[in-house]
Write a protein that holds these residues in place. Structure first.
Motif, PDB file in Angstrom:
ATOM      1  N   CYS A 109      41.713  48.227  41.811  1.00 44.24           N
ATOM      2  CA  CYS A 109      40.135  47.574  42.986  1.00 44.24           C
ATOM      3  C   CYS A 109      39.998  47.096  41.343  1.00 44.24           C
ATOM      4  CB  CYS A 109      39.196  48.835  42.686  1.00 44.24           C
ATOM      5  SG  CYS A 109      39.593  49.969  44.441  1.00 44.24           S
ATOM      6  N   ARG A 110      39.902  47.539  40.615  1.00 44.31           N
ATOM      7  CA  ARG A 110      39.277  45.768  39.541  1.00 44.31           C
ATOM      8  C   ARG A 110      41.074  44.865  38.999  1.00 44.31           C
ATOM      9  NH1 ARG A 110      38.812  49.005  35.224  1.00 44.31           N
ATOM     10  NH2 ARG A 110      36.383  49.671  35.503  1.00 44.31           N
ATOM     11  N   SER A 111      41.627  45.278  39.173  1.00 44.56           N
ATOM     12  CA  SER A 111      43.239  43.979  39.498  1.00 44.56           C
ATOM     13  C   SER A 111      43.069  43.478  40.546  1.00 44.56           C
ATOM     14  CB  SER A 111      44.229  45.181  38.737  1.00 44.56           C
ATOM     15  OG  SER A 111      45.066  45.454  39.767  1.00 44.56           O
ATOM     16  N   TRP A 112      43.352  44.212  41.504  1.00 45.10           N
ATOM     17  CA  TRP A 112      43.510  43.727  43.101  1.00 45.10           C
ATOM     18  C   TRP A 112      41.743  42.855  43.077  1.00 45.10           C
ATOM     19  CZ3 TRP A 112      44.088  49.296  45.565  1.00 45.10           C
ATOM     20  CH2 TRP A 112      45.522  49.277  44.579  1.00 45.10           C
ATOM     21  N   GLU A 113      40.660  42.874  42.349  1.00 47.45           N
ATOM     22  CA  GLU A 113      39.642  42.188  43.139  1.00 47.45           C
ATOM     23  C   GLU A 113      39.190  42.210  44.282  1.00 47.45           C
ATOM     24  OE1 GLU A 113      40.029  37.981  42.482  1.00 47.45           O
ATOM     25  OE2 GLU A 113      40.468  37.786  40.606  1.00 47.45           O
ATOM     26  N   THR A 114      38.911  44.207  44.660  1.00 50.82           N
ATOM     27  CA  THR A 114      38.665  44.609  45.529  1.00 50.82           C
ATOM     28  C   THR A 114      36.658  45.371  44.742  1.00 50.82           C
ATOM     29  OG1 THR A 114      40.399  45.770  46.657  1.00 50.82           O
ATOM     30  CG2 THR A 114      38.266  46.832  46.433  1.00 50.82           C
ATOM     31  N   GLU A 115      35.850  44.755  45.095  1.00 49.17           N
ATOM     32  CA  GLU A 115      34.673  45.153  44.378  1.00 49.17           C
ATOM     33  C   GLU A 115      34.226  46.415  45.609  1.00 49.17           C
ATOM     34  OE1 GLU A 115      30.472  43.381  44.025  1.00 49.17           O
ATOM     35  OE2 GLU A 115      31.512  42.088  45.070  1.00 49.17           O
ATOM     36  N   VAL A 116      33.993  47.342  44.287  1.00 46.60           N
ATOM     37  CA  VAL A 116      33.592  48.764  44.775  1.00 46.60           C
ATOM     38  C   VAL A 116      31.920  49.344  43.901  1.00 46.60           C
ATOM     39  CG1 VAL A 116      33.964  51.332  44.007  1.00 46.60           C
ATOM     40  CG2 VAL A 116      35.815  49.764  43.590  1.00 46.60           C
ATOM     41  N   ILE A 117      31.437  49.664  45.709  1.00 50.61           N
ATOM     42  CA  ILE A 117      29.714  49.724  44.973  1.00 50.61           C
ATOM     43  C   ILE A 117      29.363  50.880  45.452  1.00 50.61           C
ATOM     44  CG2 ILE A 117      27.555  49.352  46.111  1.00 50.61           C
ATOM     45  CD1 ILE A 117      28.875  46.542  46.968  1.00 50.61           C
ATOM     46  N   ALA A 144      46.844  50.196  55.318  1.00 53.36           N
ATOM     47  CA  ALA A 144      46.762  49.252  54.326  1.00 53.36           C
ATOM     48  C   ALA A 144      46.828  49.474  52.929  1.00 53.36           C
ATOM     49  CB  ALA A 144      45.446  48.268  54.972  1.00 53.36           C
ATOM     50  N   SER A 145      46.685  48.819  52.360  1.00 53.40           N
ATOM     51  CA  SER A 145      46.116  48.879  50.754  1.00 53.40           C
ATOM     52  C   SER A 145      44.761  48.304  50.644  1.00 53.40           C
ATOM     53  CB  SER A 145      47.046  48.324  49.801  1.00 53.40           C
ATOM     54  OG  SER A 145      46.036  48.584  48.642  1.00 53.40           O
ATOM     55  N   ALA A 146      44.096  48.956  50.081  1.00 53.44           N
ATOM     56  CA  ALA A 146      42.877  49.154  49.361  1.00 53.44           C
ATOM     57  C   ALA A 146      42.585  47.640  48.746  1.00 53.44           C
ATOM     58  CB  ALA A 146      42.217  49.736  48.277  1.00 53.44           C
ATOM     59  N   ARG A 147      43.894  47.454  48.432  1.00 53.88           N
ATOM     60  CA  ARG A 147      43.840  45.354  47.622  1.00 53.88           C
ATOM     61  C   ARG A 147      43.595  44.510  48.899  1.00 53.88           C
ATOM     62  NH1 ARG A 147      48.602  42.952  44.106  1.00 53.88           N
ATOM     63  NH2 ARG A 147      49.071  45.231  44.939  1.00 53.88           N
ATOM     64  N   GLU A 148      43.716  44.992  50.093  1.00 51.04           N
ATOM     65  CA  GLU A 148      43.574  44.264  51.558  1.00 51.04           C
ATOM     66  C   GLU A 148      41.399  44.107  51.587  1.00 51.04           C
ATOM     67  OE1 GLU A 148      46.472  44.012  54.734  1.00 51.04           O
ATOM     68  OE2 GLU A 148      47.224  45.770  53.133  1.00 51.04           O
ATOM     69  N   VAL A 149      41.309  44.972  51.068  1.00 49.46           N
ATOM     70  CA  VAL A 149      39.789  44.993  50.732  1.00 49.46           C
ATOM     71  C   VAL A 149      38.633  44.134  50.258  1.00 49.46           C
ATOM     72  CG1 VAL A 149      37.795  46.874  51.108  1.00 49.46           C
ATOM     73  CG2 VAL A 149      40.407  47.759  51.607  1.00 49.46           C
ATOM     74  N   ASP A 150      37.688  43.842  50.126  1.00 48.84           N
ATOM     75  CA  ASP A 150      37.021  42.656  49.959  1.00 48.84           C
ATOM     76  C   ASP A 150      35.963  43.643  48.900  1.00 48.84           C
ATOM     77  OD1 ASP A 150      37.304  39.957  50.100  1.00 48.84           O
ATOM     78  OD2 ASP A 150      37.787  40.774  52.426  1.00 48.84           O
ATOM     79  N   MET A 151      35.819  44.667  50.292  1.00 47.39           N
ATOM     80  CA  MET A 151      34.509  45.408  49.278  1.00 47.39           C
ATOM     81  C   MET A 151      34.220  46.684  49.926  1.00 47.39           C
ATOM     82  SD  MET A 151      30.766  42.933  49.534  1.00 47.39           S
ATOM     83  CE  MET A 151      29.838  43.420  48.554  1.00 47.39           C
ATOM     84  N   PHE A 152      34.031  47.799  48.849  1.00 46.16           N
ATOM     85  CA  PHE A 152      34.663  49.150  49.002  1.00 46.16           C
ATOM     86  C   PHE A 152      33.510  50.304  49.190  1.00 46.16           C
ATOM     87  CE2 PHE A 152      37.866  52.408  47.282  1.00 46.16           C
ATOM     88  CZ  PHE A 152      36.952  53.969  47.956  1.00 46.16           C
TER      89      PHE A 152
END
Length: 283
Positions: A270-278, A248-256
């Motif tokens: 990730c920022r554009s996809w609203e995938t939160e990176v922790i 899949a794409s990290a686009r489909e991930v909520d939190m990374f």
């Protein structure tokens, strides 16, 4: 000085010296001892550095650079700035070896992930050493239902009496205790999970999550489809590897959850996809 396997190889190199008249012959002899140890360190740590190896073996940086070049030419390592890493390719690292790779980073990532999993929810944990670390981080959570296709995860969570464990069934992959195949997918489709925690074998610069096993990819895609939120747990070494099958794409991930900063382009995606990176940095 002893090597990681207990051979007194550093003394051979130190006594002969890189500039001695017999340096060429000495190098040829001692490299046959160094190379297996260099590969062992690379498998354990995921990366070797020229500085670290020179100190470990008691030889010059030039000698180590020659070793790494020869190992890279034979396809056993890939050269990077200041050292070398395990090669990317179409075959996976052995599961027992993967358990030891970046163990501290995986544990830090797992603890960070577990902090975002509340008591009283349903969770899916898939195959992988990173998700096994998450299972250990959940041992004190309460009122959980964990569904998994990873027999190692189930065995870890047996020690949490507050956790209900459901195994998916499927064809057992003996090498890592994973369950895969159509039966696994059909079982997953009967659930809607609050959170799915997944790992991957590699990650492209464009944010694609990759794996080596096509059957496992199908299972991972089903897990994502049946989950309200998807958490990705992976350490920085996955950014240096490649694998042939796309999950899949990290686009489909909520939190990374990861341990080191992502490549700049991937951070922007990730920022554009609203995938939160922790990040779970070393303390």
């Amino acid at each position: 000085m002893l090597s990681a396997t207990g051979r007194a190889i550093a003394c051979v190199s130190r006594n002969t010296g890189d500039n001695a008249p017999t340096a060429g012959r000495s190098y040829a002899i001692s490299q046959t001892f160094r190379h297996p140890d260099i590969l062992e360190i690379a498998r354990r740590e995921g990366k070797v550095t020229v500085d670290g190896l020179a100190e470990h073996f008691g030889v010059t940086h030039q000698t180590i650079r020659r070793d790494l070049t020869e190992l890279a030419d034979s396809g056993k390592l890939e050269r990077v700035h200041g050292g070398a890493v395990l090669p990317s390719g179409a075959s996976n690292i052995g599961y027992a070896e993967r358990r030891n790779l970046h163990e501290d980073a995986k544990n830090r990532i797992a603890r960070a992930c577990a902090e975002h999993i509340p008591d009283g929810c349903s969770v899916f944990l898939n195959i992988g050493t990173s998700t096994e670390a998450v299972a250990r981080a959940l041992l004190h959570h309460r009122d959980l239902m964990v569904v998994t296709n990873n027999m190692n995860v189930a065995n870890i969570l047996v020690d949490n009496p507050e956790c209900r464990i459901v195994l998916t069934g499927g064809a057992l992959r003996r090498v890592d205790g994973g369950l895969v195949g159509n039966l696994t997918i059909e079982t997953i489709r009967q659930f809607k999970f609050d959170i799915a925690v997944i790992g991957c074998s590699a990650m492209d610069a464009d944010g694609d999550l990759l794996d080596f096993d096509i059957e496992e990819v199908g299972v991972s895609q089903c897990i994502i489809a049946q989950s309200r939120k998807t958490f990705l747990v992976t350490d920085h070494s996955k950014f240096k590897r490649s694998a042939p099958a796309r999950i899949a794409s990290a686009r489909e991930v909520d939190m990374f959850f990861t341990d080191l900063p992502l490549p700049t382009g991937l951070i922007d995606k990730c920022r554009s996809w609203e995938t939160e990176v922790i990040y779970a940095p070393e303390m």
